[in-house]
Design an enzyme around this catalytic site. Structure first.
Site, PDB file in Angstrom:
ATOM      1  N   LYS A 125     -38.729  31.139  13.604  1.00 30.40           N
ATOM      2  CA  LYS A 125     -39.968  30.869  12.674  1.00 30.40           C
ATOM      3  C   LYS A 125     -41.093  30.394  13.519  1.00 30.40           C
ATOM      4  O   LYS A 125     -42.242  31.043  13.071  1.00 30.40           O
ATOM      5  CB  LYS A 125     -39.346  29.480  11.986  1.00 30.40           C
ATOM      6  N   LYS A 129     -33.333  21.632  16.712  1.00 26.72           N
ATOM      7  CA  LYS A 129     -32.767  21.122  15.370  1.00 26.72           C
ATOM      8  C   LYS A 129     -31.892  20.129  15.840  1.00 26.72           C
ATOM      9  O   LYS A 129     -31.163  19.655  16.815  1.00 26.72           O
ATOM     10  CB  LYS A 129     -32.102  22.094  14.525  1.00 26.72           C
ATOM     11  N   SER A 157     -46.914  20.829  11.196  1.00 23.15           N
ATOM     12  CA  SER A 157     -46.557  20.002  12.206  1.00 23.15           C
ATOM     13  C   SER A 157     -47.270  20.280  13.587  1.00 23.15           C
ATOM     14  O   SER A 157     -47.610  19.349  14.197  1.00 23.15           O
ATOM     15  CB  SER A 157     -44.950  20.030  12.413  1.00 23.15           C
TER      16      SER A 157
HETATM   17  N1  GLU Z   1     -37.596  20.866   9.192  1.00 25.47           N
HETATM   18  C1  GLU Z   1     -38.698  21.764   8.784  1.00 25.47           C
HETATM   19  C2  GLU Z   1     -38.005  23.216   9.017  1.00 25.47           C
HETATM   20  O1  GLU Z   1     -37.011  23.617   8.914  1.00 25.47           O
HETATM   21  C3  GLU Z   1     -39.787  21.423   9.668  1.00 25.47           C
HETATM   22  C4  GLU Z   1     -39.600  21.427  11.367  1.00 25.47           C
HETATM   23  C5  GLU Z   1     -40.748  20.862  12.079  1.00 25.47           C
HETATM   24  O2  GLU Z   1     -41.920  20.697  11.415  1.00 25.47           O
HETATM   25  O3  GLU Z   1     -40.537  20.918  13.131  1.00 25.47           O
HETATM   26  O4  GLU Z   1     -38.912  24.069   9.196  1.00 25.47           O
END
Ligand code: GLU
Length: 404
Positions: free
Chosen positions: A92, A104, A338
């Site tokens: 991503k 994660k 973020s």
């Molecule tokens: N948990 C979110 C995601 O799956 C955001 C992760 C983040 O901002 O680091 O993209």
């Protein structure tokens, strides 16, 4: 039980034919996370007993920058799931071109069974566990399913106490009062609607925007804000659901009236088969599988959850000419803001909301168009195109570093 990580690896396998043979070794390395942290952490419950919980942080790849990704509190968290989610984070961040790797975290817990005090103690224990492995230039956690700004605030407090200095850039998704960014809460939903509008603009055969019917599975932070902005833009949101069930009205729902509660009139499975233009899975992995992909009646599946469509379901949908717009693009608005939060923290200088949201839109539209071009040029699915772009970027970084 479908393994989320097996599914993620099947997605990775599909890009190999599109990359030169100099990428083969990199592709092999990308089947393994760089670090798996796994520990039983324990807290004192309100009635004085000790209770332990399995916790994870998996750091998949940091070739493009510090590890980045959320922390999930859910009873179905497993090492397999966190591994898949950490891989998808790396993909991503590469899709939207922000300077991060992927990670994660998660705790196996049903947070609805915890008091506020227990939740705080559990979060402190988790911070204690991961503190040696995180930091603004190492690994930057954020919220995910069932975690929010309050959890980030507790993590920050515990982490700063431990290291002895202020370090807001260690976490994102913080409350504004503690260095959070304007626009972060709604960023994932807004980014999704931005991509959806761009997609509809580009595709003459796809449904028109105004009056286009959407069904949204999942009504957490992502599902709610997505539905909210979609409605604001003129889409007709005819169904939403949470883990207990869904509400459907073919004439459209008033999203903001449903926040506190709604009376279910359909199941989650029924929602997936509704006669809508666009189906938006915004809950958890493996929502659309080979068992139910045939029942999907939408013309487009727009993934806002991470990993909601299995590779087998992907194939069925492709055969049925249903476009799947993939998670690693559509829900990347969250981690994009973020990134802005982290950048603001490192500078100690804060931006206005409009600036944040405009910058987010720009990144999301560019990422969509990069992928769209590849889709047209090579006549491949959106997921394949997104993965080709991202995996190439990650392996290029690994090669430059001499890791491959
Ligand atoms: N948990 C979110 C995601 O799956 C955001 C992760 C983040 O901002 O680091 O993209």
């Amino acid at each position: 039980m479908v393994s989320a990580f097996d599914n993620a690896m099947k997605q990775l396998d599909q890009v190999a034919p599109f990359l030169g043979k100099e990428y083969i070794r990199g592709l092999k390395l990308l089947r393994f996370p760089q670090k798996i942290l796994s520990k039983k952490i324990s807290i004192k419950t309100d009635n004085g007993k000790n209770k332990s919980f399995q916790a994870y942080r998996i750091q998949f790849n940091d070739a493009r920058g510090p590890y980045k990704g959320g922390i999930r509190y859910h009873i179905n968290v497993s090492e397999d799931e966190v591994k898949a989610l950490s891989f998808w984070m790396a993909v991503k961040c590469a899709v939207v071109g922000i300077p991060y790797g992927g990670a994660k975290g998660g705790i196996v817990v049903d947070p609805s069974t915890l008091s506020r005090g227990e939740s705080q103690r559990l979060t402190f224990a988790y911070a204690d566990f991961i503190a040696p492995y995180i930091g603004p230039w190492i690994d930057v956690p954020a919220p995910d399913v069932n975690t929010d700004g309050q959890i980030m605030a507790w993590l920050l407090e515990a982490y700063e106490k431990k290291v002895g200095y202020q370090a807001p850039a260690t976490f994102t998704g913080k409350p504004i009062e503690l260095g959070g960014s304007q626009g972060r809460t709604e960023a994932t939903g807004l980014g999704g609607v931005t991509v959806l509008k761009e997609f509809l603009k580009k595709c003459p055969t796809s449904p028109r925007l105004r009056g286009t019917k959407l069904a949204v599975q999942g009504f957490g932070n992502v599902g709610y804000w997505f539905a909210h902005f979609a409605q604001k833009e003129g889409f007709k949101v005819v169904a939403v659901s949470n883990s207990k069930g869904g509400i459907y009205n073919s004439k459209g729902l008033d999203i903001d009236k449903l926040i506190d509660s709604f009376k279910s009139n359909i199941t989650n499975e029924e929602l997936l088969a509704l006669p809508v233009d666009i189906l938006v899975p915004a809950a958890l992995e493996n929502a659309i599988t080979k068992e139910n992909a045939d029942r999907v009646r939408a013309k487009v599946v727009f993934e806002m959850a991470n990993g909601p469509t299995t590779p087998e379901a992907d194939e069925i949908l492709a055969k049925r000419k249903i476009d799947v717009i993939p998670d690693v693009l559509t829900n990347a608005g969250g981690v994009t803001v973020s990134y802005f939060e982290w950048a603001q923290n490192l500078n100690g200088y804060y931006w206005e909301k409009e600036e944040v949201l405009n910058k987010e839109r720009k990144i999301m539209i560019k990422a969509f168009n990069d992928i769209y071009q590849l889709v047209k040029e090579k006549k491949i699915t959106y997921r394949k195109a997104a993965f080709i772009l991202a995996i190439k970027r990650i392996i290029d970084a690994m090669m430059l570093r001499g890791r491959v």
